[in-house]
Design a protein around this motif. Structure first.
Motif, PDB file in Angstrom:
ATOM      1  N   ALA A  93      70.682  45.343  54.432  1.00  0.00           N
ATOM      2  CA  ALA A  93      69.644  44.370  54.076  1.00  0.00           C
ATOM      3  C   ALA A  93      70.033  43.600  52.818  1.00  0.00           C
ATOM      4  O   ALA A  93      69.795  42.391  52.722  1.00  0.00           O
ATOM      5  CB  ALA A  93      68.307  45.083  53.877  1.00  0.00           C
ATOM      6  N   GLY A  94      70.648  44.287  51.854  1.00  0.00           N
ATOM      7  CA  GLY A  94      71.082  43.616  50.642  1.00  0.00           C
ATOM      8  C   GLY A  94      72.095  42.523  50.919  1.00  0.00           C
ATOM      9  O   GLY A  94      72.009  41.408  50.382  1.00  0.00           O
ATOM     10  N   LEU A  95      73.066  42.821  51.790  1.00  0.00           N
ATOM     11  CA  LEU A  95      74.080  41.822  52.122  1.00  0.00           C
ATOM     12  C   LEU A  95      73.476  40.643  52.883  1.00  0.00           C
ATOM     13  O   LEU A  95      73.854  39.488  52.666  1.00  0.00           O
ATOM     14  CB  LEU A  95      75.190  42.463  52.969  1.00  0.00           C
ATOM     15  CG  LEU A  95      76.147  43.395  52.225  1.00  0.00           C
ATOM     16  CD1 LEU A  95      77.169  43.976  53.182  1.00  0.00           C
ATOM     17  CD2 LEU A  95      76.846  42.660  51.090  1.00  0.00           C
ATOM     18  N   GLU A  96      72.542  40.926  53.787  1.00  0.00           N
ATOM     19  CA  GLU A  96      71.891  39.846  54.526  1.00  0.00           C
ATOM     20  C   GLU A  96      71.125  38.926  53.578  1.00  0.00           C
ATOM     21  O   GLU A  96      71.175  37.696  53.708  1.00  0.00           O
ATOM     22  CB  GLU A  96      70.944  40.427  55.577  1.00  0.00           C
ATOM     23  CG  GLU A  96      71.662  41.096  56.753  1.00  0.00           C
ATOM     24  CD  GLU A  96      70.693  41.741  57.716  1.00  0.00           C
ATOM     25  OE1 GLU A  96      69.463  41.599  57.494  1.00  0.00           O
ATOM     26  OE2 GLU A  96      71.143  42.372  58.688  1.00  0.00           O
ATOM     27  N   LEU A  97      70.420  39.513  52.609  1.00  0.00           N
ATOM     28  CA  LEU A  97      69.661  38.699  51.664  1.00  0.00           C
ATOM     29  C   LEU A  97      70.588  37.948  50.708  1.00  0.00           C
ATOM     30  O   LEU A  97      70.277  36.835  50.288  1.00  0.00           O
ATOM     31  CB  LEU A  97      68.694  39.588  50.874  1.00  0.00           C
ATOM     32  CG  LEU A  97      67.503  40.125  51.681  1.00  0.00           C
ATOM     33  CD1 LEU A  97      66.705  41.127  50.861  1.00  0.00           C
ATOM     34  CD2 LEU A  97      66.609  38.987  52.138  1.00  0.00           C
ATOM     35  N   PHE A  98      71.731  38.555  50.377  1.00  0.00           N
ATOM     36  CA  PHE A  98      72.715  37.863  49.545  1.00  0.00           C
ATOM     37  C   PHE A  98      73.197  36.597  50.256  1.00  0.00           C
ATOM     38  O   PHE A  98      73.251  35.509  49.671  1.00  0.00           O
ATOM     39  CB  PHE A  98      73.886  38.797  49.248  1.00  0.00           C
ATOM     40  CG  PHE A  98      74.993  38.155  48.460  1.00  0.00           C
ATOM     41  CD1 PHE A  98      74.889  37.991  47.088  1.00  0.00           C
ATOM     42  CD2 PHE A  98      76.147  37.714  49.091  1.00  0.00           C
ATOM     43  CE1 PHE A  98      75.909  37.398  46.361  1.00  0.00           C
ATOM     44  CE2 PHE A  98      77.173  37.125  48.374  1.00  0.00           C
ATOM     45  CZ  PHE A  98      77.051  36.970  47.006  1.00  0.00           C
ATOM     46  N   ALA A  99      73.545  36.737  51.530  1.00  0.00           N
ATOM     47  CA  ALA A  99      74.004  35.579  52.303  1.00  0.00           C
ATOM     48  C   ALA A  99      72.903  34.531  52.427  1.00  0.00           C
ATOM     49  O   ALA A  99      73.157  33.327  52.322  1.00  0.00           O
ATOM     50  CB  ALA A  99      74.467  36.033  53.694  1.00  0.00           C
ATOM     51  N   ALA A 100      71.671  34.986  52.640  1.00  0.00           N
ATOM     52  CA  ALA A 100      70.557  34.037  52.757  1.00  0.00           C
ATOM     53  C   ALA A 100      70.340  33.309  51.437  1.00  0.00           C
ATOM     54  O   ALA A 100      70.043  32.103  51.420  1.00  0.00           O
ATOM     55  CB  ALA A 100      69.287  34.785  53.172  1.00  0.00           C
ATOM     56  N   GLY A 101      70.495  34.016  50.311  1.00  0.00           N
ATOM     57  CA  GLY A 101      70.328  33.381  49.015  1.00  0.00           C
ATOM     58  C   GLY A 101      71.361  32.293  48.771  1.00  0.00           C
ATOM     59  O   GLY A 101      71.055  31.246  48.192  1.00  0.00           O
ATOM     60  N   LEU A 102      72.598  32.523  49.234  1.00  0.00           N
ATOM     61  CA  LEU A 102      73.644  31.509  49.069  1.00  0.00           C
ATOM     62  C   LEU A 102      73.361  30.262  49.896  1.00  0.00           C
ATOM     63  O   LEU A 102      73.783  29.168  49.540  1.00  0.00           O
ATOM     64  CB  LEU A 102      75.004  32.092  49.467  1.00  0.00           C
ATOM     65  CG  LEU A 102      75.642  33.081  48.496  1.00  0.00           C
ATOM     66  CD1 LEU A 102      76.969  33.577  49.047  1.00  0.00           C
ATOM     67  CD2 LEU A 102      75.844  32.447  47.123  1.00  0.00           C
ATOM     68  N   ARG A 103      72.653  30.448  51.007  1.00  0.00           N
ATOM     69  CA  ARG A 103      72.383  29.305  51.889  1.00  0.00           C
ATOM     70  C   ARG A 103      71.233  28.437  51.391  1.00  0.00           C
ATOM     71  O   ARG A 103      71.053  27.318  51.861  1.00  0.00           O
ATOM     72  CB  ARG A 103      72.074  29.794  53.311  1.00  0.00           C
ATOM     73  CG  ARG A 103      73.280  30.367  54.047  1.00  0.00           C
ATOM     74  CD  ARG A 103      72.992  30.526  55.530  1.00  0.00           C
ATOM     75  NE  ARG A 103      71.914  31.470  55.789  1.00  0.00           N
ATOM     76  CZ  ARG A 103      72.092  32.763  56.013  1.00  0.00           C
ATOM     77  NH1 ARG A 103      73.322  33.283  55.971  1.00  0.00           N
ATOM     78  NH2 ARG A 103      71.076  33.570  56.254  1.00  0.00           N
TER      79      ARG A 103
END
Length: 272
Positions: free
Chosen positions: A174-184
């Motif tokens: 979940a942390g990695l998914e949110l990290f990627a979403a934050g970059l977008r």
């Protein structure tokens, strides 16, 4: 700490197996000269295209007990380190400048005044960089349940308390998914956390202002004031005791209640 950091050697192996070229360098990011040498060593070989600032340290205490040293130790790697990276890379064509902030600057801040201030500084730095036309994303993460970083110092009681407050830890995935979403996103600051609205509505303490819209207080009908349960029993216990004995009895009662709220198994865990 360079390769002396826990898990560093294993991480290098995983990254190289995936095809990356990796160099681990020890650097005190709170020292501008060391940060400048680090960046110069990179750009001497190839262009620097991205920065991820993930430094952090905790040293908790209530605000009136914080020492100057505690403020310095916590602010240095986060605030100073981020600022020096900002300064020495300002003229470079970066694709990303990511700051690992923390939800501790917004909620869950009991005993973390120094840590909260350091993270809010990162959020403000991202805003400033965007205003200057520079890339920046500050991510105010909740705790990652990965057994490393600041999370390794939390006890099971700490984790249980966070869950009952409505902000449970994030899984690795979940942390990695949110990290990627934050970059977008095109926002300078984002708050990647998991909010348990049911737990928020069940809180017995005051819900933080920033979370109240996610868990509105239920409407309650007016009720007559009643004597709290157990009040009569306490009164009976106190009758006949001396003043000193009454103080001790009430102290033990309060310690027991506080221990239960905080998740401790015994009142002995709560000092007078």
């Amino acid at each position: 700490r360079g390769l002396e950091a826990p898990g560093a050697v294993e991480l290098v192996g995983e990254l190289e197996a995936a095809g990356a070229r990796v160099r681990v360098v020890a650097c005190d990011v709170a020292e501008r000269a060391q940060v400048a040498r680090l960046v110069e060593g990179i750009v001497a070989e190839r262009p620097l295209t991205g920065v991820i600032h993930a430094a952090g340290i905790g040293d908790s205490a209530l605000v009136d007990a914080l020492t100057t040293q505690q403020l310095h130790d916590v602010l240095a790697p986060k605030a100073d380190g981020a600022w020096w990276l900002h300064e020495v890379t300002r003229g470079m064509d970066l694709a990303a400048f990511v700051l690992f902030s923390s939800a501790g600057g917004l909620v869950l801040t009991a005993g973390q005044g120094n840590y909260a201030a350091a993270n809010v500084f990162l959020d403000a730095l991202a805003q400033r960089r965007r205003a200057e036309g520079l890339p920046a994303t500050s991510m105010a993460f909740g705790l990652w349940e990965v057994g490393a970083g600041l999370g390794q110092y939390l006890s099971d009681i700490d984790r249980a308390r966070m869950a009952t407050q409505g902000v449970p830890p994030l899984s690795y995935e979940a942390g990695l998914e949110l990290f990627a979403a934050g970059l977008r996103t095109d926002r300078p600051s984002v708050v990647p956390v998991h909010i348990d609205t049911a737990a928020l509505r069940s809180r017995t303490d005051e819900v933080p202002a920033l979370l109240r819209g996610l868990a509105p207080a239920p409407r309650r009908a007016a009720a007559a004031v009643e004597t709290p349960a157990g009040a009569g029993e306490l009164e009976r216990r106190l009758v006949g005791l001396t003043v000193g004995e009454r103080l001790r009895a009430v102290l033990e009662l309060v310690r027991g209640e506080v221990a239960g709220v905080l998740g401790h198994s015994s009142a002995e865990a709560v000092g007078p």
